[in-house]
Motif scaffolding. Structure first.
Motif, PDB file in Angstrom:
ATOM      1  N   TRP A 192     -14.806  24.052   4.670  1.00  8.10           N
ATOM      2  CA  TRP A 192     -16.184  24.160   4.391  1.00  8.10           C
ATOM      3  C   TRP A 192     -16.776  22.294   4.127  1.00  8.10           C
ATOM      4  O   TRP A 192     -17.343  22.347   4.424  1.00  8.10           O
ATOM      5  N   VAL A 193     -16.671  21.993   2.797  1.00 10.85           N
ATOM      6  CA  VAL A 193     -17.011  20.678   2.466  1.00 10.85           C
ATOM      7  C   VAL A 193     -16.165  19.327   3.394  1.00 10.85           C
ATOM      8  O   VAL A 193     -17.072  18.466   3.498  1.00 10.85           O
ATOM      9  N   LEU A 194     -14.894  19.077   3.700  1.00 11.77           N
ATOM     10  CA  LEU A 194     -14.930  18.572   4.777  1.00 11.77           C
ATOM     11  C   LEU A 194     -15.913  18.691   6.344  1.00 11.77           C
ATOM     12  O   LEU A 194     -16.547  17.463   6.343  1.00 11.77           O
ATOM     13  N   LYS A 195     -16.144  19.494   6.700  1.00  7.31           N
ATOM     14  CA  LYS A 195     -17.064  19.645   7.367  1.00  7.31           C
ATOM     15  C   LYS A 195     -19.098  19.101   7.615  1.00  7.31           C
ATOM     16  O   LYS A 195     -19.202  18.171   8.118  1.00  7.31           O
ATOM     17  N   CYS A 196     -18.820  19.722   6.282  1.00 10.06           N
ATOM     18  CA  CYS A 196     -19.871  19.365   5.534  1.00 10.06           C
ATOM     19  C   CYS A 196     -20.541  18.433   4.733  1.00 10.06           C
ATOM     20  O   CYS A 196     -21.450  16.985   5.678  1.00 10.06           O
ATOM     21  N   CYS A 197     -19.338  17.551   4.870  1.00  5.31           N
ATOM     22  CA  CYS A 197     -19.158  16.125   4.712  1.00  5.31           C
ATOM     23  C   CYS A 197     -18.243  15.146   4.974  1.00  5.31           C
ATOM     24  O   CYS A 197     -17.382  14.700   4.191  1.00  5.31           O
ATOM     25  N   PRO A 198     -18.706  15.112   6.716  1.00  8.88           N
ATOM     26  CA  PRO A 198     -17.837  13.840   7.198  1.00  8.88           C
ATOM     27  C   PRO A 198     -17.191  12.321   6.620  1.00  8.88           C
ATOM     28  O   PRO A 198     -16.189  12.007   6.370  1.00  8.88           O
ATOM     29  N   GLU A 199     -18.664  12.150   5.995  1.00 10.48           N
ATOM     30  CA  GLU A 199     -17.933  10.829   5.196  1.00 10.48           C
ATOM     31  C   GLU A 199     -16.905  10.278   4.581  1.00 10.48           C
ATOM     32  O   GLU A 199     -16.725   9.515   3.717  1.00 10.48           O
ATOM     33  N   LEU A 200     -16.720  11.547   3.248  1.00 12.47           N
ATOM     34  CA  LEU A 200     -16.539  12.226   2.227  1.00 12.47           C
ATOM     35  C   LEU A 200     -15.190  11.738   2.342  1.00 12.47           C
ATOM     36  O   LEU A 200     -14.503  12.404   3.635  1.00 12.47           O
ATOM     37  N   PRO A 201     -14.227  10.591   2.356  1.00 17.09           N
ATOM     38  CA  PRO A 201     -12.743  10.783   2.210  1.00 17.09           C
ATOM     39  C   PRO A 201     -11.573  11.988   2.133  1.00 17.09           C
ATOM     40  O   PRO A 201     -11.825  12.642   0.841  1.00 17.09           O
ATOM     41  N   ARG A 202     -10.869  12.242   3.054  1.00 22.67           N
ATOM     42  CA  ARG A 202      -9.903  13.368   2.463  1.00 22.67           C
ATOM     43  C   ARG A 202      -9.556  13.646   0.930  1.00 22.67           C
ATOM     44  O   ARG A 202      -9.374  14.596   0.773  1.00 22.67           O
ATOM     45  N   SER A 203      -8.858  12.751   1.176  1.00 15.87           N
ATOM     46  CA  SER A 203      -8.657  11.946  -0.389  1.00 15.87           C
ATOM     47  C   SER A 203      -9.296  12.712  -1.942  1.00 15.87           C
ATOM     48  O   SER A 203      -9.122  12.549  -3.036  1.00 15.87           O
ATOM     49  N   LEU A 204     -10.801  11.859  -1.344  1.00 11.69           N
ATOM     50  CA  LEU A 204     -11.239  12.060  -2.789  1.00 11.69           C
ATOM     51  C   LEU A 204     -11.184  13.920  -2.877  1.00 11.69           C
ATOM     52  O   LEU A 204     -11.671  14.116  -3.579  1.00 11.69           O
TER      53      LEU A 204
END
Length: 477
Positions: free
Chosen positions: A99-111
């Motif tokens: 859900w976090v990755l979907k809502c914040c696509p600009e955030l690097p997955r590693s972060l």
């Protein structure tokens, strides 16, 4: 409030609000509501619960709040339904990290993974307490949530406010009316879910070091129209290649289209690619030097990247040992469109997989007919080849195309035909058949009982760039 939010957060929150066609995902939340939720919830938590699971926190601590969790369209399952498959099990997409990755696509997955690993992600939890007068009081408390913890409908995730501190977004490119018209004239098709462009040769699809203009940045700046989020790439074309480029207009449609393009490559194999309904079909036109031995056929040859020039560059080559993990299976169907007495041949190429430089390598190394203008994989053939003499037809053709106005962004689609010394790559994505994602999402909003495999597909055709059209006219006159 505006001073506290800041322009970058405002832009990101605006982009988190998908359009109404976004698959009925329930993510349409007003920006004002998000601001209220963020600040009122944070203030309440700070005042009523200075301690979070026993750890003392400052009262003025702030959290970045994501929209409430809601079920979304599973891209892989929808792609399977479009292909007529009903046995594919729907994967669980209700975990906190997804859900976090979907809502914040600009955030690097590693972060994002690091935030969960350091236990810095919270979930809103409601608890009921009994006051001194025996009345029940409901309070909100933040509790740590794990990356793989399941979410319930309406759950809200809180991230540290430091996630706001991204690098400044790139400045939007200034654009003249002529440049804006040029970009929008590239459109071949547009609906609520996708936008299809006729990519000009010489313009890179993605930005990078030393690249001033790229199609993804121009589309994000000038092809949003009334959408709050920019079009997203779902596949690629080489810089010197031209033709059909598909982009998703929403996050949901982009995920579905990306799944379609990815699964067509992953799912195909040497033995069963004819047995499954192909919901994605791509047809390229290429002018090659020489002629294949057979007028049509199928190329099945794995590809592998090798490093050359002491690590300064790399190239793709055919690799026979399929057991090597770095080799990638690649399949291309081909057929002869027309042959010329001058030694050129027009081919129609249908890649069943999407490997880097697949068509160029298959033509040069398997068919022995490198694509005209492909100096990377056909340098020796171009050295031996003699250009056509400039005939009266060539002069007339040059006069015809020289009257065209020069193009914006430093592009030139007139020069590079077979009459000229410096040839340009004659490879063009001419036709594409793909599923009607917009209609599929509309059907899913109303009911889940529709047979999506019976939807009529979209058929897109892109005209040739000027220099390829010139070569076509010369060889077929």
């Amino acid at each position: 409030m505006a001073m506290l939010v800041g322009p970058n957060l405002l832009r990101r929150l605006l982009r988190l609000q998908p359009s109404a066609i976004d698959g009925g995902s329930g993510l349409i939340i007003s920006v004002i509501h998000q601001f209220r939720s963020h600040y009122s919830t944070t203030a309440e938590l700070s005042a009523d619960h200075p301690n979070d699971e026993g750890n003392s926190e400052k009262k003025d601590s702030k959290w970045f709040t994501l929209p409430p969790f809601a079920k979304t369209v599973n891209a892989s399952v929808l792609r399977a339904k479009l292909a007529g498959k009903s046995h594919l099990k729907e994967a669980d997409e209700s975990t906190a990290i997804k859900w976090v990755l979907k809502c914040c696509p600009e955030l690097p997955r590693s972060l994002v993974q690091k935030l969960f690993r350091l236990r810095q992600v919270r979930r809103e939890s409601k608890i009921v307490e009994v006051s001194d007068d025996d009345s029940q009081v409901q309070r909100i408390q933040l509790k740590r949530v794990g990356a793989k913890d399941s979410l319930n409908i309406g759950d809200r995730i809180f991230l540290p406010i430091t996630v706001r501190e991204f690098p400044e977004e790139k400045q939007e490119h200034g654009c003249t009316d002529e440049e804006l018209n040029f970009i929008r004239n590239l459109e071949l098709y547009k609906d609520p879910a996708i936008i299809v462009l006729n990519k000009p040769p010489g313009m890179p699809v993605q930005g990078g070091i030393g690249i001033k203009w790229s199609l993804d940045e121009l589309a994000a700046t000038w092809l949003c129209y009334d959408y709050s989020e920019p079009p997203r790439l779902v596949h690629r074309l080489d810089r010197d290649c031209s033709g059909i480029l598909v982009m998703g207009r929403t996050q949901t449609s982009a995920r579905i289209l990306h799944s379609v393009f990815r699964e067509e490559t992953i799912g195909v194999s040497e033995h069963d690619f004819d047995n499954e309904k192909r919901i994605l079909q791509k047809k390229y036109w290429a002018l090659v030097i020489g002629s294949p031995r057979r007028p049509k056929g199928t190329i099945s040859a794995p590809l592998r990247k090798v490093v050359v020039d002491d690590g300064k560059s790399d190239r793709i080559t055919v690799f026979d040992n399929t057991k090597i993990m770095s080799s990638q299976h690649a399949i291309t169907e081909y057929s002869v469109i027309k042959t010329s007495s001058h030694g050129y041949t027009w081919l129609e190429l249908s890649p069943l997989t999407g490997r880097k430089h697949q068509l160029r390598v298959h033509c040069a190394e398997i068919l022995g007919t490198p694509i005209v203008g492909d100096y990377k994989y056909g340098w020796q053939a171009h050295r031996r080849w003699q250009n056509l003499p400039e005939s009266d037809l060539g002069k007339n053709s040059n006069e015809k195309f020289s009257k065209e106005n020069s193009l914006p962004f430093g592009l030139n689609m007139n020069s590079g035909s077979i009459l000229e010394k410096r040839l340009r790559l004659h490879l063009h994505c001419r036709e594409m058949i793909l599923p009607n994602v917009s209609q599929a999402l509309q059907y899913l909003q109303s009911s889940t009982d529709h047979d999506l495999s019976k939807l009529k597909s979209l058929e897109i055709v892109a005209p040739l760039p000027s220099y390829m059209q010139k070569s076509w006219d010369i060889l077929n006159s």
